[in-house]
Write a protein that holds these residues in place. Structure first.
Motif, short mmCIF file in Angstrom:
data_model
loop_
_atom_site.label_atom_id
_atom_site.label_comp_id
_atom_site.label_asym_id
_atom_site.label_seq_id
_atom_site.Cartn_x
_atom_site.Cartn_y
_atom_site.Cartn_z
N HIS A 25 28.49 38.39 21.74
CA HIS A 25 29.67 38.90 21.01
C HIS A 25 30.67 39.36 22.06
O HIS A 25 30.58 40.46 22.60
N HIS A 47 35.01 38.82 23.10
CA HIS A 47 36.28 38.23 22.69
C HIS A 47 36.91 37.49 23.87
O HIS A 47 37.99 37.84 24.34
N PRO A 51 33.82 36.17 18.51
CA PRO A 51 33.53 36.53 17.13
C PRO A 51 34.71 36.73 16.20
O PRO A 51 34.51 37.09 15.04
N LYS A 65 33.07 35.79 10.32
CA LYS A 65 32.98 37.19 10.70
C LYS A 65 33.36 38.10 9.55
O LYS A 65 34.42 37.93 8.94
N HIS A 81 26.76 45.59 16.66
CA HIS A 81 27.06 47.00 16.97
C HIS A 81 25.92 47.94 16.55
O HIS A 81 25.41 48.66 17.38
N ASP A 94 30.82 42.84 23.80
CA ASP A 94 32.03 43.11 23.04
C ASP A 94 33.26 43.19 23.97
O ASP A 94 34.23 43.89 23.66
ZN LIG Z 1 34.04 42.76 18.79
#
Ligand SMILES: [Zn+2]
Length: 598
Positions: free
Chosen positions: A98, A100, A266, A328, A418, A484
């Motif tokens: 995950h 970006h 994601p 998502k 998360h 993330d």
């Molecule tokens: Zn994220």
């Protein structure tokens, strides 16, 4: 008597021979000449039994031999590149389940506020960026921290002192809040007469609710969750060329040096410039990692129409290097914005919301979430859900169970990412429903977030029981670790592995001095082994994206997506894992990154 058992036994013997001693199985024939031989190292295969070998041979981008230094010589010919590992560790390339990656463009074309110590430092950086980017109609940026502006967040009036003429919109480091100047609020039509949108909060100056002409209160300048879209929807997107520049920068400066050969992006939009950019790079052979993307679906969307759009988008991306197979969902927000959805009230519920029972809100009503996830699942698309609070996680599991039941589907591998707070009874449900847990091990410590946002907002014992890891593994859940990025910087899987093992990170850089009583270790009972952490950053990431047949471990026939790390992570002290480094990254057998003479 049937012939079948004999045939099966023969096949089994043959398979064993090929697996264990390929050289012997080919006895009488010369083994093929490898393009590349890596020898003299600790080859940590991450196969089902964590086999360790000394050497690997690669041909045509695939692994053709795993074994001893002596046996690999049979694969060496005059044209073979031979790399002496000198005792270094050879691993499968890392996965970031995950991250970006497609948003790297914003590091090139927006002001970066990560790690700055004060609001004044942010303002100076914004003023400086605006002055040197006179051509940009909007000033955008990212990386300010909620820890520096707890409560209603940073103010538009402050931002106006840096830039007043052009609109400014700055994402918080977790991307769940947006700090705007007055010009941006004006363009979005956000005033004291604007109510909070569904699933979002317009923060207001204190004591301004019900003022004349301002029934909802004067906007302070910070927007949370869906309210951010009132401004971000006005900002022109980056161009395809700018996105490509960012993605290539991600490859060169992040994926290569940190050994990442698989990434799950994601938060893409169907038909967007970002998707087009990934596709152009994939179809022209410029990607040196496998990218899997998820397309976003919100509670305000027409799910039936969106699923058709997503299927059409998926059909456009057919290379190994880029596909969009997932959708998502956001089940809730984040604790630091008081938007995470909890089973019990926030510790400061009364102070924050004027309601002692305030526990955040789900972004979807349960029935709507059930229906949308069932539609997505039925279409054969994978589900990837953001859930932070324990209530959000439970409701996401409820919806996934509902989808499986009504569609009678199996083997979909949905992911929940998360997972900051998870109810004890839910670990077994992850396993039963085949849900992949996608945690960010980089956050498994008592840092500024813990001290200044989580402890006061969640209270004890909840703040000390955040980010489970061992509980998932003990329950038999597939766990694919992730950064993330850009929320985590640097997104170095070796840091993530170390934090997962120690539940602390020596050398953590504090924005404030740490309280003297704090040892920094978060929930030590959830420590896991280095072997488990390595799996979560390799084969489990491949599993999460249905790539385990091609990559994620060093096995014969798999793609030679390999990295060399300058220490044996399984024998070094845990606090040395994070300071180890990747010295060679190979994708399909080709060098993507190298240093230190590799
Ligand atoms: Zn994220």
């Amino acid at each position: 008597m049937s012939r079948r058992p004999v045939l099966l036994i023969l096949l089994a013997v043959l398979a064993c021979a090929l697996l264990v001693t390929p050289a012997a199985a080919l006895a009488g024939k010369r083994p093929p000449t490898a393009d590349l031989v890596l020898k003299g190292g600790v080859v940590y295969t991450v196969d089902p039994v964590n086999t360790v070998a000394q050497a690997v041979a690669v041909k045509g981008g695939k692994v053709i031999f795993i074994g001893t230094d002596q046996a690999v010589t049979a694969y060496q010919g005059p044209g073979t590149r031979v790399v002496n590992l000198n005792g270094s560790m050879l691993l499968p390339g890392f996965s970031d389940a995950h991250a970006h990656a497609g948003m790297t463009v914003s590091q090139l074309y927006s002001v970066q506020l990560y790690g700055m110590p004060s609001i004044d430092a942010y303002l100076a950086a914004v003023a400086d960026f605006a002055a040197t980017h006179a051509d940009l109609a909007w000033i955008r940026g990212e990386g300010w921290s909620n820890t520096l502006a707890p409560g209603i967040g940073p103010l538009a009036s402050d931002l106006d002192t840096a830039v007043a003429v052009r609109p400014v919109a700055l994402n918080s480091e977790d991307y769940h809040s947006l700090w705007c100047n007055s010009k941006a609020l004006l363009l979005a039509g956000i005033t004291g007469q604007t109510p909070d949108p569904t699933g979002g909060v317009i923060e207001r100056l204190s004591d301004t609710v019900g003022m004349p002409g301002s029934p909802y209160g004067v906007p302070s300048g910070t927007l949370r969750e869906s309210a951010t879209q009132m401004v971000t929807s006005l900002i022109p997107d980056y161009t395809v060329a700018q996105y490509k520049e960012g993605m290539l920068a991600y490859q060169q400066w992040i994926a290569g040096p940190y050994g990442i050969t698989m990434v799950f992006d994601p938060m893409l939009k169907a038909g967007s410039n970002a998707v087009e950019a990934w596709e152009e790079l994939a179809s022209t052979g410029l990607l040196t990692l496998r990218v899997r993307g998820a397309l976003a679906l919100g509670p305000g969307d027409d799910a039936t129409a969106k699923v058709q759009t997503f299927l059409a988008e998926k059909a456009k991306h057919t290379t190994q290097y880029f596909q969009t197979n997932a959708v998502k969902f956001f089940a809730d927000g984040v604790i630091e914005g008081h938007t995470g959805y909890l089973k019990e009230p926030y510790a400061d519920a009364l102070e924050y919301a004027g309601d002692p029972g305030y526990r955040g809100e789900p972004l979807w009503q349960p029935k709507a979430l059930n229906a949308a996830m069932a539609k997505v699942d039925k279409a054969g698309l994978q589900i990837h859900a953001h859930a932070i609070g324990d209530a959000a996680t439970s409701e996401t599991l409820d919806a996934l169970a509902y989808a499986q039941k009504v569609n009678r589907t199996r083997g979909r591998r949905p992911g929940i990412t998360h997972i900051q707070l998870v109810s004890t009874e839910d670990f077994a449900r992850f396993a039963k429903l085949g849900v992949v847990a996608v945690p960010q091990p980089y956050w498994f410590l008592k840092d500024d977030y813990y001290t200044y946002l989580q402890l006061p907002y969640l209270g004890l014992p909840r703040a000390d029981e955040e980010y489970p890891m061992k509980s998932f593994l003990d329950a038999g859940v597939h766990v694919a670790s992730a950064s993330d990025f850009p929320v985590t910087w640097p997104p170095d899987p070796l840091d993530g592995i170390q934090t997962g093992v120690m539940r602390w990170f020596p050398g953590w850089v504090w924005e404030y001095p740490p309280p003297p009583s704090l040892d920094g270790v978060l929930w030590p009972e959830e420590r896991v082994t280095v072997e488990q952490m390595i799996r979560s950053f390799t084969i489990e990431g491949a599993y999460a994206s249905f790539l385990e047949g091609q990559t994620g471990s060093i096995q014969i026939g798999k793609s030679a997506d390999l990295i060399v790390v300058n220490r044996d992570l399984t024998t070094c002290a845990p606090d040395k894992i994070g300071t180890s480094k990747v010295v060679l990254t190979l994708f399909e057998g080709k060098t993507v990154f190298s240093t230190d003479g590799f």
